[in-house]
Design a protein around this motif. Structure first.
Motif, PDB file in Angstrom:
ATOM      1  N   ARG A   1      79.295  49.965   0.047  1.00 36.44           N
ATOM      2  CA  ARG A   1      78.730  48.552  -0.115  1.00 36.44           C
ATOM      3  C   ARG A   1      79.071  47.793  -1.314  1.00 36.44           C
ATOM      4  N   ASP A   2      79.755  48.252  -2.994  1.00 33.36           N
ATOM      5  CA  ASP A   2      80.065  48.049  -3.938  1.00 33.36           C
ATOM      6  C   ASP A   2      81.148  47.430  -4.164  1.00 33.36           C
TER       7      ASP A   2
ATOM      8  N   THR B   1      77.721  54.095  -1.300  1.00 33.74           N
ATOM      9  CA  THR B   1      77.761  52.842  -2.392  1.00 33.74           C
ATOM     10  C   THR B   1      79.091  52.360  -3.084  1.00 33.74           C
TER      11      THR B   1
ATOM     12  N   PHE C   1      76.959  50.539   4.963  1.00 32.52           N
ATOM     13  CA  PHE C   1      76.690  51.170   3.759  1.00 32.52           C
ATOM     14  C   PHE C   1      75.137  52.020   4.769  1.00 32.52           C
TER      15      PHE C   1
ATOM     16  N   GLU D   1      77.207  58.559  -2.589  1.00 32.13           N
ATOM     17  CA  GLU D   1      78.457  57.627  -3.468  1.00 32.13           C
ATOM     18  C   GLU D   1      79.188  57.126  -2.508  1.00 32.13           C
TER      19      GLU D   1
END
Lengths: 154, 758, 203
Positions: free
Chosen positions: C161-162, C158, C187, C155
């Motif tokens: 990354r997000d 991500t 990431f 988590e």
């Protein structure tokens, strides 16, 4: 592009990247918010968007969502707002250039905290620069406005 | 003071500046009064009595307060002078700045331009004051500066009110067919008590204005004042809490264009090459034109809105010429240090025999120090701006400025029109502090107005242009030494200060054909003119032009000499084992006004009381602009750094016309000085100012602002200024407090070079 | 179940075993619970920590209440001007009438020195402090769900990354040096580091 300013709908033909400040001043003729720095460092351009103070010099007009209130929208038909009256009673302004922004920040502070401490005032108002050094009277005016608001329930 | 003869033989720079203005203005009617400029612009039913008073048939009363309202409250106090004698309430008058006119000359602004301390009242000093004042009238120099407006207006404007009232009474007497001395005035109404008949001012104004002014003008005794001496609600306050469009940036005219400038960041130089094509193609851009003036070179952008102008200015691709002055701050410091070493300077004070006093001084009795301060920007909240329209041969300039008549002249010059065909409308100012005594921003607007086919153009600078093209408070460096006597008191003090000449720099950009001569007293003011008696006491000024444009910054030379002089005296007191307040009281015993101010400050602050650990106080005193000011600063050690807790200010202003406004100005001046001490400096690299906006040139914020306690005294027999006097002692009082707290004697500003502030 | 989640589960089991040997280690992840390849993992960690400790990230991951400013024209790293702080409510969004979002909008100001922007601009919780922390300290923190927002390393990856606010670090607006690499590279470095057993440097 459509904005709501001080309760009035305004139609503007503006580049969405244009800062709200210049859209208000040059296109809509609303000059209460002042240009001081262009980088959100002095607070002279402060307006409320849905009640939250924002630095209109750095907010692209295309990103504005919500109702805008400027200093012109604070005083109603029945005269000055409580904060403006406190400013007048304490004789706060000197040159006056920063005061529209100061008043907008103070207005928002009192909406959130009805009886602000000195720390609350320091935390809320340090983004508004005053080169005349009217800070002692600004502090006094905020406290006076808090008392007046409590009295009138405004 | 010694050597008056020697001093009086010299040509003084301020005199040179005045003569320069005179030649340029070409107006030689000293003895004749100037015509009343209001006569040309009366509205229907309005009558004017003199340049300060208009009354309409509808009883509207307009008072002209022809000085820059830049926050100092001058419009209110000037209007009160007229209203007092006219027997009207301040709320009943409309206050206007009025047109640019020689009739509004300021004779006080230059009066203290001579090389004499304020307290020197010998024949030569008084002659010089009279002569300087005459220059002000001779030049028709309408200006706001030197904390002079109220001193200048005190008699003139009360007389204007009194004369108008007497003319109104005479007309009413004629109308009512009763003797004038049976009539009384109140609230803009004339009453004949015996018959109960009344007339409003408006009803007799037209008739009254045609009468000859009375030859005897009696002014009220201060005991009879209704308005003066009492705090008045400011006349500009309502506009300022409602966001009214009163500032230069708020000017709005039909069919108006917008603009900005991009000037060379290296002073005086021209662009070597420039490519405007990218900028010209940007949306909303109308035109980009070169700007070449005595203030510098660059480009003006005309556009459909300010933001488009800003973006296009940024997009101009340009290579600027090389600077022909020291390139960076280190080189400028070295330049000042060399000047101090090489030049004996002009001794503006030279009591006793300083050289002999130091020649045989025992080493352990000599205190020596070098002090330095940086360049500073004014950073008015309202960036420089002006609006201009050139249409049908008439140039109109809307300008937030401190010098309307010179603004008119230089704008006319650059626009290629006659001064007679030029109108200057002076707006309210979002701060001035001396910056708005410059003409550059008005001239640039006038230049751009030549390019718009009669359309008005509002030209606003970015903050970056404003900070990087200031007329800076000059950097300065001083060498100081004192010889202590057996009692610890200084027997001899020798001060030498090197700094660029503000007057010479101002002349270079305003009247460049004139070369300045003689010493510049602003380099040493605040040091040579202080009310201390020391047997051997010399203060010399060394002119050292670094090439950076310098100008008048709130309190001018006092802004740095206050620090130099008073921090050095604090060192002397410490070295002599004396209390700094007691030492000053001893040295200033010849000047009762000073003694009373210092004693009051000591009493208010309870000076000498034992403070809790982590707290300390500093003291300083500066006589400037005719006012005697002592300040005590208390600081406290906190986790986040040193906090300025409280400042006590005591000022003797001679006559206090509006205590509320004076209190505001004293605290304002102190905040201005403290702001500089806790972090401001303009530094240079590659010939350019490094700072550009409030992220790297900030000022005191509300959370840093101390509590204030102010006392206003009225002991001295002459009135002093108010707008600048709080600034000079604030910095040394803080520096001395920091020394008391930390043991660090900080000899350069900002103090943040050595300590942190919370 | 992902590799990372299994790894975390293993770590918890190991912790429950309360091996005295590992009492001083980061509590959530035991390097020895699965095969830890320090040689492979540490170079990946170095890439990650170069991002986390970069001023674009670390300036708002502070232990005290004050975001930091640094970079050209700002002098040495200093406290954000204007008395800006985490907020009396501890939210990280600033104080009444002076929220972070009074100046920091959903995108960067196009002006040099103008306020950078990304959605929900705010200060990271104090327990996620990176500013002036050593690589080992940051490593321990990032693996500790108590101090990383209750995230598995998967988590965390991500999130990096997000999340648009995290992503701002690589597109920080005019005049600011971006964090090294990219969101996606970071990431992937976290994934590789985790796969190598998420080793932390000795110090």
């Amino acid at each position: 592009m459509r904005l709501t300013v001080n309760g009035n709908p305004i139609e503007l033909d503006a580049d969405p990247d244009m800062p709200l400040l210049w859209a208000l001043r040059d296109l809509a003729g609303i000059t209460g918010p002042k240009f001081g720095c262009g980088i959100a460092a002095c607070g002279a351009c402060t307006v409320l968007v849905d009640g939250t103070p924002v630095r209109s010099c750095s907010l692209p007009v295309g990103l504005v969502e919500g109702e805008i209130v400027t200093i012109e929208g604070l005083s109603g038909a029945d005269g000055l707002s409580v904060v403006q009256q406190a400013w007048l009673d304490e004789q706060v302004p000197q040159c006056g250039y920063c005061q529209a922004g100061q008043i907008m920040s103070a207005h928002a502070l009192l909406e959130e905290i009805s009886d602000p401490s000195d720390d609350d005032i320091d935390n809320a108002m340090a983004g508004n620069l005053c080169r005349c050094g009217t800070y002692p009277r600004i502090r006094a005016a905020i406290k006076r406005a808090a008392v007046e608001k409590a009295k009138t329930g405004a | 003071m010694a050597n008056l003869g020697k001093i009086a033989r010299r040509t003084f720079l301020i005199g040179a500046a005045a003569i320069a203005g005179g030649v340029a203005v070409g107006y030689y009617v000293y003895r004749r009064p100037y015509p009343n400029p209001l006569e040309n612009e009366l509205a229907e039913g309005e009558a004017t009595f003199n340049p300060y008073v208009k009354i309409g048939a509808d009883n509207t009363i307009t008072v002209i307060a022809p000085r820059a309202e830049m926050g100092q409250g001058v419009a209110t106090t000037l209007a009160a002078l007229v209203a007092e004698e006219l027997d009207v309430d301040l709320a009943a008058v409309t206050v206007e700045h009025g047109p640019a006119s020689y009739a509004y000359y300021n004779s006080e602004m230059l009066a203290e331009g001579g090389p004499f301390p304020f307290f020197e009242e010998g024949v030569v000093a008084e002659l010089m004051r009279g002569g300087m004042g005459a220059f002000g009238k001779f030049l028709g120099l309408q200006g706001t500066g030197g904390s002079s407006s109220v001193r200048d207006g005190f008699d003139k404007m009360r007389t204007a009110g009194a004369v108008a009232r007497q003319m109104l009474l005479a007309a009413a007497a004629e109308r009512l067919e009763v003797p004038a001395d049976e009539l009384a005035t109140a609230n803009a109404t004339i009453t004949h008590e015996a018959s109960g008949r009344t007339l409003s001012y408006g009803e007799v104004a037209a008739q009254a204005a045609r009468l000859d002014p009375p030859s005897d003008q009696r002014l009220k005794q201060p005991a009879d004042w209704r308005l003066l001496g009492k705090s008045q609600p400011r006349t500009d306050m309502h506009a300022k809490v409602t966001g009214a469009p009163i500032f230069g940036v708020d000017v709005s005219l039909p069919d108006m264009l917008y603009g900005t400038v991009r000037m060379s960041p290296r002073f005086w130089v021209e662009p070597v090459k420039a490519d405007l094509s990218k900028a010209e193609k940007m949306p909303g851009v109308v035109k980009i034109v070169p700007i070449d003036t005595s203030y510098g070179h660059g480009f003006g952008v005309i556009a459909e809105n300010t933001w488009a102008a800003f973006r296009a200015a940024e997009a101009i691709e340009v290579e600027w010429g090389e600077a022909d002055y020291p390139q960076d701050s280190a080189a400028m410091s070295a330049f000042l240090r060399d000047a101090l070493a090489a030049d004996t300077g002009d001794a503006l004070r030279d009591d006793g025999d300083v050289d002999t006093a130091f020649a045989d001084a025992p080493h352990d009795k000599v205190v020596e120090a070098e002090y330095e301060v940086p360049f500073l920007a004014h950073a008015c909240m309202e960036p420089m701006n002006a609006t201009a329209r050139l249409k049908d041969g008439l140039l109109e300039v809307w300008s937030p400025n401190q010098m309307p008549t010179i603004t008119r002249q230089l704008c006319a010059d650059v626009a290629g029109v006659d001064t007679e065909d030029t109108r200057v409308h002076t707006t309210f100012m979002g701060g001035g502090f001396g910056r708005r005594g410059e003409m550059d921003y008005s001239m640039f607007a006038a230049l751009l107005a030549r390019e718009t086919d009669g359309r008005p153009v509002k030209v606003i600078w970015t903050r970056e242009e404003d900070i990087r093209h200031d007329t800076y408070r000059p950097a300065a460096m001083g060498r100081f030494r004192a010889r202590l006597g057996a009692d610890g008191l200084p027997e001899a003090v020798d001060m030498k200060i090197a700094s660029p000449s503000t007057i010479a720099s101002t002349l270079r950009r305003t009247f460049p054909s004139l070369s300045p001569l003689g010493p510049d007293k602003t380099i040493a003011e605040g040091a040579f003119d202080q009310p201390y008696t020391i047997p051997d006491y010399r203060v010399a000024a060394v002119k050292a032009d670094t090439g950076v444009p310098v100008g008048f910054w709130r309190s001018v030379g006092n802004s740095f000499n206050g620090y130099f002089h008073e921090s050095f005296l604090d060192e002397v007191a410490a070295a002599g084992g004396l209390d700094p307040v007691q030492m000053r009281l001893t040295l200033m015993a010849d000047h009762p006004a000073a003694v009373k101010v210092v004693e009051k400050a000591a009493a208010l602050s309870n000076w000498g009381e034992t403070l809790p650990a982590g707290r300390a106080r500093g003291f300083a005193f500066t006589l400037s602009f005719g006012s005697w000011v002592a300040e005590v600063v208390e600081v406290a050690e906190t986790d986040a750094g040193i906090r300025i807790e409280k400042v006590w200010i005591v000022a003797d202003v001679g006559t206090a016309l509006d205590p509320g406004i004076i209190e505001a100005q004293l605290t304002s001046g102190a905040v201005f000085g403290l702001s500089s001490a806790i972090g401001q400096e303009i530094t240079f690299t590659d010939g350019m100012a490094e700072q550009s906006n409030f992220h790297d040139y900030d000022a005191m914020r509300i959370h840093q602002c101390p509590a204030f306690e102010v006392a206003i005294l009225q002991n001295y027999h002459k009135m002093g200024g108010v707008g600048e006097i709080g600034t000079p002692p604030a910095v040394p009082a803080l520096a001395n407090a920091v020394f008391a707290l930390t043991g660090k004697r900080i000899r350069s500003l900002p103090l943040t070079r050595e300590v942190d502030f919370a | 179940m992902t590799v990372l989640a299994r790894l975390l589960t293993a770590a918890v089991i190991t912790m429950l075993a309360a091996s005295p040997v590992h009492a001083q280690d980061a509590p959530a992840v035991d390097d020895d619970a699965i095969a830890v390849d320090r040689e492979k993992g540490l170079p990946e960690w170095d890439k990650i920590v170069a991002v986390l400790s970069h001023p674009r990230c670390a300036n708002c991951h502070v232990e005290d209440a004050y975001p930091r400013w640094s970079g050209a024209h700002y002098g040495t790293t200093r406290i954000h001007a204007f008395n800006i702080s985490r907020g009396e409510d501890g939210s990280g969004f600033g104080n009444a009438a002076l929220r972070c979002t009074s100046c920091h909008f959903s995108s960067n100001s196009s002006k040099l020195h103008g306020p950078p922007g990304a959605p929900l601009w705010h200060l990271a919780p104090a327990e996620m402090a990176w500013w002036q922390k050593s690589s080992a300290e940051i490593c321990a923190q990032i693996k500790d769900p108590e101090r990383n927002g209750g995230r598995t390393l998967d988590e965390v990856a991500t999130h990096v990354r997000d999340d648009p606010l995290v992503g701002w670090g690589w597109v920080p607006g005019p005049g600011r040096e971006p964090a090294p690499g990219s969101a996606d590279e970071t990431f992937r470095a976290i994934e590789r580091w985790a796969a190598a057993g998420a080793p932390c440097p000795a110090d």
